[in-house]
Design an enzyme around this catalytic site. Structure first.
Site, PDB file in Angstrom:
ATOM      1  N   LYS A 191       0.849  -1.190   0.000  1.00 23.58           N
ATOM      2  CA  LYS A 191       0.000   0.000   0.000  1.00 23.58           C
ATOM      3  C   LYS A 191       0.889   1.245   0.000  1.00 23.58           C
ATOM      4  CE  LYS A 191      -3.933   1.621   2.838  1.00 23.58           C
ATOM      5  NZ  LYS A 191      -4.782   1.255   3.996  1.00 23.58           N
ATOM      6  N   SER A 241      -9.683   1.070   2.925  1.00 25.36           N
ATOM      7  CA  SER A 241      -8.810   1.898   2.129  1.00 25.36           C
ATOM      8  C   SER A 241      -7.734   1.118   1.382  1.00 25.36           C
ATOM      9  CB  SER A 241      -8.138   2.936   3.022  1.00 25.36           C
ATOM     10  OG  SER A 241      -7.281   2.306   3.953  1.00 25.36           O
ATOM     11  N   SER A 274      -9.942  -1.521   6.996  1.00 26.90           N
ATOM     12  CA  SER A 274      -9.337  -1.246   5.686  1.00 26.90           C
ATOM     13  C   SER A 274      -8.541  -2.394   5.073  1.00 26.90           C
ATOM     14  CB  SER A 274      -8.428  -0.019   5.787  1.00 26.90           C
ATOM     15  OG  SER A 274      -9.202   1.141   5.822  1.00 26.90           O
TER      16      SER A 274
END
Lengths: 486, 95
Positions: free
Chosen positions: A79, A154, A178
């Site tokens: 990420k 996310s 997330s």
């Protein structure tokens, strides 16, 4: 079967047997990215040169008979919230456009040390604030199972890249769900470890008392192997727990016979998608057939978790994001007159709408006159939520629930209504408030072939048992083996 | 709870955000809706309940007061939007 369709451990076995090299498989990932990422848009940045250099080094170690870890040579993605030395890191925000970190986050360092080529940085909701990837300043990521739908957020880029077989596994972060919600939306396994289990040093902060790093992969054994590489104490992170991680792969096949699994009566709510509810209940019934006992438990303060989270997380975010002021790194408004104007204009231009919304909410909750009524009260309700879990875990070994109340929704469907978007986290965020580990596991599909996830919550530092419970279901069902039609 | 435009401006000033009039209007509406939703916390009796700031940490988070290696100045300054020598440069502070 394509090389990129393999699981991490299947690939690791081929690497160990010399059937394929890390350079070959890294090139296969890069080719796959070139083929599909125009549709998925999971990557914000590729590090082709770095990944191939790491793959070459891995092959050399393998040839010398000294692989650095069981996953040495397996390409992954991270990420874009993890600092990666010399590779752009944006947190999905314009305010960090062009930022090149001067050091690696601890987890990235551990992955490099373990020999995994890091192919690139993956899209996310800006500063991890969102449940659909749509708040990224660089545009949304698309769900490989249905390109008009969100992969969740996310860590949506991480989820989509693995589901699209662009990489074999990925790291995400989980502040209110997330990792687990995008895993559920893309038919992956994702685990949010206990708060403190994995170092957050060099991970861009959203809400520091809730954030935790975790792995996402297509199978439970892959997830266990990836967690093993990053679960260790880090003296550079003062919130890292000095608790030794067990061998997560050792007892994976131990089954669930004799375990008591809690079903919280408050987790089947009005408005929940009927297909999600039916599928999750079927999965729960499957656990009974596998020898576990289902026990109804009560988490009476569940209905207050959403409000608690949406005061505490923005409050912490407003504090954490104060560092983006245009002075030391990131965007600076060049035409501002004076320091005060530079702060205001830089932040206004650099942050997107959702981030500003949460900064404003958090600043309000922390401001004089409202601090006790909002922030302190929310911290007290957090105590009640924690106590609910403590009591429940006196009766059961783990808790089962849906990961999300709905299957992946369409891009644009909820962007105008923050409250409607916040409801997407209703089942995942209590676990963050309590600091517990939580795992999402593929447990079925809707009639229109959209993935559905089962959430398994555990006691602090009980990740091994969560993985074992997940594996018992995975062994009996083929959902994890199904590939996105892309 | 309905937030006024003046309150939104005050909070934006505290948060060092320069909002446009359109943003002020939007946040007044959106934040009011969120504050209405979180008002449900007021119905709970939390007297005698200790607040939780970290879920799993009991010990102090303060580290020992000892010198540790830190970034060399050239690395620390590498991303600076503006710098002079070994310092970050900012617009004039004193009028």
């Amino acid at each position: 079967m394509e090389l990129t369709d393999l699981s991490m451990l299947e690939l690791a076995a081929k690497l160990a047997a010399g059937e394929v090299s890390s350079v070959e498989v890294t090139r296969a990932c890069l080719a796959r990215i070139a083929q599909v990422d125009g549709k998925v848009k999971a990557f914000l940045c590729l590090d082709e040169k770095g990944a191939l250099a790491a793959a070459e080094a891995s092959d050399a170690r393998r040839k010398a008979g000294s692989p650095a870890s069981p996953l040495d040579g397996v390409p992954i993605g991270v990420k874009d919230l993890f600092l990666t030395e010399g590779v752009p890191t944006t947190a999905g925000s314009r305010i960090l456009e062009g930022f090149s970190p001067p050091y690696d986050s601890t987890v990235v360092g551990l992955l490099k040390k373990a020999g995994l080529p890091i192919v690139g940085k993956l899209n996310l909701d800006e500063f991890a604030m969102g449940s659909s990837n749509e708040s990224s300043a660089y545009g949304p990521t698309h769900n490989p199972w249905a390109l008009d739908r969100t992969p969740g957020g996310s860590s949506g880029g991480s989820a989509a890249a693995v589901a699209a077989r662009e990489v074999f596994g990925a790291l995400g972060t989980d502040t209110g769900g997330s990792i687990r919600q995008p895993a559920a939306f893309t038919n992956l396994v994702g685990i949010k470890p206990t708060y403190g289990r994995v170092s957050r040093y060099g991970v861009i902060a959203y809400a520091s008392s809730l954030d935790q790093v975790g792995p996402m992969a297509r199978t439970v054994p892959d997830t266990a192997a990836l967690l093993q590489l990053i679960a260790q104490h880090d003296p550079l992170d003062s919130t890292s727990a000095p608790v030794e991680a067990p061998n997560y792969s050792e007892d994976l096949e131990g089954g669930v016979r004799g375990l008591k699994l809690g079903v919280p009566r408050e987790y089947f709510i009005e408005g929940m998608d009927p297909e999600v509810e039916a599928t999750v209940r079927q999965a729960m019934a499957a656990y009974e057939r596998l020898g576990a006992t289902l026990v109804e438990v009560s988490l009476p303060h569940t209905k207050y978790a959403l409000a608690t989270y949406y005061l505490l997380a923005p409050a912490e975010a407003s504090s954490n994001l104060a560092r983006y002021d245009g002075v030391r790194y990131g965007l600076r408004a060049k035409d501002a007159k004076g320091l005060r104007e530079m702060y205001g204009q830089s932040r206004d231009r650099g942050f997107g709408s959702e981030v500003k919304h949460r900064i404003m909410l958090g600043t309000y909750a922390l401001s004089a006159g409202y601090y006790d009524a909002y922030y302190v009260r929310a911290q007290k309700v957090r105590t009640l939520i924690r106590q609910d879990f403590t009591k429940a875990f006196e009766q059961v070994d783990a808790i089962l629930s849906p990961a999300s109340p709905v299957p992946p929704f369409k891009l644009g469907e909820k962007t105008d209504n923050p409250l409607s978007m916040y409801l997407m986290d209703v089942f995942t965020l209590p676990c963050n408030l309590a600091g517990l580990p939580g795992l999402s596991l593929p447990c079925g599909f809707t009639k229109s072939n959209l993935p559905i996830g089962l959430q398994i919550l555990g006691k602090p530092f009980d990740e091994a048992r969560l993985l074992r419970i997940a594996r018992a279901f995975e062994r009996e069902h083929d959902f994890s083996r199904r590939l996105a039609p892309l | 709870m309905k937030l006024t435009i003046e309150q939104v401006r005050h909070v934006a000033n505290l948060a060092r955000l320069s909002l446009t009039p359109e943003e002020e209007q939007r946040y007044a509406t959106q934040l009011s809706a969120v504050l209405d939703a979180v008002a449900q916390l007021q119905e709970l009796d939390v007297s005698g309940v200790e607040p939780t700031s970290h879920a799993t940490l009991a010990a102090s988070l303060l580290r020992e007061d000892v010198t540790r290696p830190s970034l060399p100045p050239e690395k620390g300054l590498a991303n600076a939007p503006s710098k002079v020598g070994t310092s970050f440069a900012v617009p004039k502070i004193i009028e």
